[in-house]
Write a protein that holds these residues in place. Structure first.
Motif, PDB file in Angstrom:
ATOM      1  N   TYR A 205     -16.809   3.716  -2.008  1.00 49.36           N
ATOM      2  CA  TYR A 205     -15.927   4.801  -2.447  1.00 49.36           C
ATOM      3  C   TYR A 205     -16.691   6.119  -2.397  1.00 49.36           C
ATOM      4  O   TYR A 205     -17.930   6.142  -2.436  1.00 49.36           O
TER       5      TYR A 205
ATOM      6  N   SER B  46     -16.741  10.175  -4.145  1.00 50.58           N
ATOM      7  CA  SER B  46     -16.283  11.245  -5.036  1.00 50.58           C
ATOM      8  C   SER B  46     -16.959  12.527  -4.592  1.00 50.58           C
ATOM      9  O   SER B  46     -18.148  12.525  -4.254  1.00 50.58           O
TER      10      SER B  46
ATOM     11  N   THR C 251     -13.903  14.814  -7.914  1.00 52.68           N
ATOM     12  CA  THR C 251     -12.667  14.102  -7.584  1.00 52.68           C
ATOM     13  C   THR C 251     -12.793  12.651  -8.023  1.00 52.68           C
ATOM     14  O   THR C 251     -13.896  12.120  -8.207  1.00 52.68           O
ATOM     15  N   SER C 252     -11.678  11.989  -8.201  1.00 50.79           N
ATOM     16  CA  SER C 252     -11.700  10.561  -8.489  1.00 50.79           C
ATOM     17  C   SER C 252     -12.168   9.802  -7.241  1.00 50.79           C
ATOM     18  O   SER C 252     -12.002  10.274  -6.116  1.00 50.79           O
TER      19      SER C 252
ATOM     20  N   LYS D 107     -12.504   7.661  -3.991  1.00 50.22           N
ATOM     21  CA  LYS D 107     -11.558   7.326  -2.933  1.00 50.22           C
ATOM     22  C   LYS D 107     -12.173   6.265  -2.032  1.00 50.22           C
ATOM     23  O   LYS D 107     -13.300   6.415  -1.555  1.00 50.22           O
ATOM     24  N   ASN D 108     -11.439   5.199  -1.794  1.00 54.19           N
ATOM     25  CA  ASN D 108     -11.918   4.117  -0.941  1.00 54.19           C
ATOM     26  C   ASN D 108     -12.136   4.629   0.487  1.00 54.19           C
ATOM     27  O   ASN D 108     -11.316   5.385   1.021  1.00 54.19           O
TER      28      ASN D 108
ATOM     29  N   GLN E  52     -11.803   8.724   6.039  1.00 56.10           N
ATOM     30  CA  GLN E  52     -11.129   7.443   6.221  1.00 56.10           C
ATOM     31  C   GLN E  52     -11.353   6.849   7.604  1.00 56.10           C
ATOM     32  O   GLN E  52     -11.136   5.659   7.813  1.00 56.10           O
TER      33      GLN E  52
ATOM     34  N   GLU F   7      -6.803  17.152  -3.826  1.00 55.50           N
ATOM     35  CA  GLU F   7      -6.713  15.841  -4.462  1.00 55.50           C
ATOM     36  C   GLU F   7      -5.316  15.604  -5.018  1.00 55.50           C
ATOM     37  O   GLU F   7      -4.752  16.438  -5.709  1.00 55.50           O
TER      38      GLU F   7
ATOM     39  N   THR G 219      -5.123   2.465  -7.607  1.00 54.56           N
ATOM     40  CA  THR G 219      -4.735   3.832  -7.924  1.00 54.56           C
ATOM     41  C   THR G 219      -3.442   4.152  -7.185  1.00 54.56           C
ATOM     42  O   THR G 219      -3.283   3.812  -6.007  1.00 54.56           O
TER      43      THR G 219
END
Length: 516
Positions: free
Chosen positions: A174, A176, A185-186, A188-189, A238, A309, A357
């Motif tokens: 992940y 951040s 930020t939270s 993210k995969n 991604q 975000e 999420t």
């Protein structure tokens, strides 16, 4: 945007098309007992100036909690000849919890670490490190026994290896990122190109902010965990090139993890169990990276590196077998957000847990289904999620002879007419029948003992027929359904009070036949 900045942005985008390389010139070289011990040294971090080596040491008698201590941070410094000196425990930042080194948020005075999987930060002030204080990443929720992480060279990206929301398997990687206001930020995969159904841990981002190194047992490798490399292909984080194994000079039949290096150093460092003095030892390999550090231009940082975000909500829970209370692995979990009706999905992990999420909404419909189980559904509110409530779903097993009470299939008083809303639970029965095509069921209708017994028998029979007709209308073959009304002859609670009598007014189904 001025011409200089525009050109920089252009070359930044174009550079994604080239694959950065790293050449390995030697096999693993042990740092011997100067650094290593008979305990486990599972991860390593270099200071930004390359003069100090930090690492985690487990179960060592000199740890804060002694030999039972699951991790303390140790360090070694280079002497005037460039050799590493005897490692020692960095006592001012360790305690009896599991302490693990993560990395630096600046040039070397702000250190990020984890204490029992909770992030903390310490500052170097007046010649010593301050007591670690909590460090907040929104919605950071690791279910792993050990959280692994690293900080990018520019201090603006934190990568995690953990089991968390939206996993593809067990531990995933992940990211951040630091926002312009200094918050984060939270996580993210990083997506399916990097993550597998197995474990991806100890990520390390090179100084170009696009070349990623990590350890995995899910991609093809030499041993239990190998080091892989991948290149980020655009600014979404991604899209990645296919991970490449760094080869037999680094990767062995043992466990390799925590690969790290500085661009101006001739060596990379890692932890390996191959020919170690204990579990994992710190090793080095000679390298030549063809990687250039990213150029930071202040007024283009937001254009290049910041993606707005989305507001998200974290949902976690566990799925169990209602009869045995054992967790269910691989159950499908679907979350639909209202009012947008956007669906998100995941699977339960090896502990029967799920983490996901989803986009923020007013309500969240959570549905869980598994082979040989009756699906379950719940509507969750925003407030309960924000309080970190863990959902628990107990699924009824579809095994021969098991009887399931349809608690929410209700009828108008004295009639065989379904009350509005009863269809939701009947639809779960329909889904189960379609999901398990070799199952047949026997419906039984029941009433309380009030009134004439013969009328109760007739009423319960009519209610069974109503349910049967509904299931058939939804596509279930009528030959798979049989049933009977029993009136008030089979109570499951006392008929002495109105409160308990209502428990006797029910419709049940029994798994009647499973084709062998």
């Amino acid at each position: 945007m001025n011409i200089k900045n525009a050109l920089f942005l252009f070359f930044f985008v174009i550079s994604f098309n080239s694959f950065c390389q790293i050449e390995i010139f030697s096999e693993q070289i042990s740092l011997d007992s100067i650094i290593n011990s008979t305990s486990d040294e599972p991860n390593v971090v270099l200071s930004p100036d390359g003069q100090t080596l930090y690492f985690t040491r487990k179960n060592h008698p000199h740890n804060a909690g002694g030999s039972k201590d699951q991790g303390d941070i140790w360090m070694s410094e280079k002497n005037e000849n460039g050799a590493w000196t005897q490692a020692y425990n960095l006592k001012e930042i360790n305690d009896e919890r599991s302490n693990h080194i993560i990395g630096f948020l600046d040039s070397g005075r702000t250190l990020l670490l984890s204490n029992d999987n909770k992030l903390a930060v310490t500052y170097f002030n007046n010649g010593q490190w301050t007591t670690p204080k909590p460090f907040n990443i929104p919605y950071l929720n690791s279910k792993s026994k050990e959280l692994t992480a690293s900080v990018s060279a520019d201090g603006k990206h934190i990568l995690f290896g953990m089991e968390s929301f939206g996993n593809y398997g067990v531990e995933d990687l992940y990211l951040s990122r630091m926002k312009p206001d200094g918050s984060w930020t939270s996580p993210k995969n990083l997506g399916a190109a990097i993550n597998t159904q197995n474990q991806e841990i100890t990520p390390f981002l090179a100084a170009d902010n696009k070349t990623l190194f990590f350890s995995s047992n899910g991609h093809e490798g030499e041993g239990s965990f190998d080091i892989f490399m991948s290149t980020r292909l655009d600014d979404t984080w991604q899209k990645w090139s296919k991970p490449v194994n760094l080869g037999p000079k680094i990767n062995t039949k043992g466990r390799e993890r925590s690969f790290t290096f500085l661009l101006d150093d001739e060596y990379a460092y890692l932890s390996s169990t191959q020919n170690s003095d204990g579990y994992g030892d710190i090793k080095k390999v000679k390298i030549a990276p063809e990687i250039s550090p990213i150029e930071i231009i202040e007024d283009t940082v937001q254009v290049i590196d910041i993606v707005e975000e989305e507001k998200i909500i974290a949902i976690s829970g566990i799925v169990k077998d209602k009869k045995t209370n054992e967790t269910i692995i691989g159950a499908e979990v679907y979350v639909t957000t209202e009012p947008l009706n956007k669906e998100f999905k995941t699977l339960t992990n090896s502990q029967g847990a799920f983490n996901l999420t989803v986009d923020e909404g007013n309500n969240y419909i959570v549905k869980v289904k598994a082979f040989r189980y009756l699906s379950a559904e719940a509507v969750v509110t925003d407030a309960s999620l924000l309080n970190n409530e863990q959902l628990t779903f107990s699924l009824e097993p579809i095994i021969e002879g098991n009887t399931v009470t349809l608690d929410h299939v209700l009828f108008e008083q004295g009639k065989a007419v379904l009350i509005q809303g009863s269809e939701k639970e009947l639809d779960l029965v329909v889904e189960m029948m379609k999901y398990n095509p070799d199952v047949s069921i026997f419906l039984s209708g029941h009433t309380d003992n009030q009134g004439k017994a013969s009328l109760n028998i007739a009423l319960s029979e009519d209610r069974v027929q109503t349910v049967m007709k509904y299931l058939v209308a939804q596509g279930v073959n009528k030959r798979r359904i049989s049933g009977k009304g029993f009136g008030g002859t089979k109570p499951i609670a006392s008929n002495a009070s109105a409160e308990t009598r209502k428990l006797n007014r029910r419709v049940e189904f029994t798994v009647h036949k499973i084709k062998k």
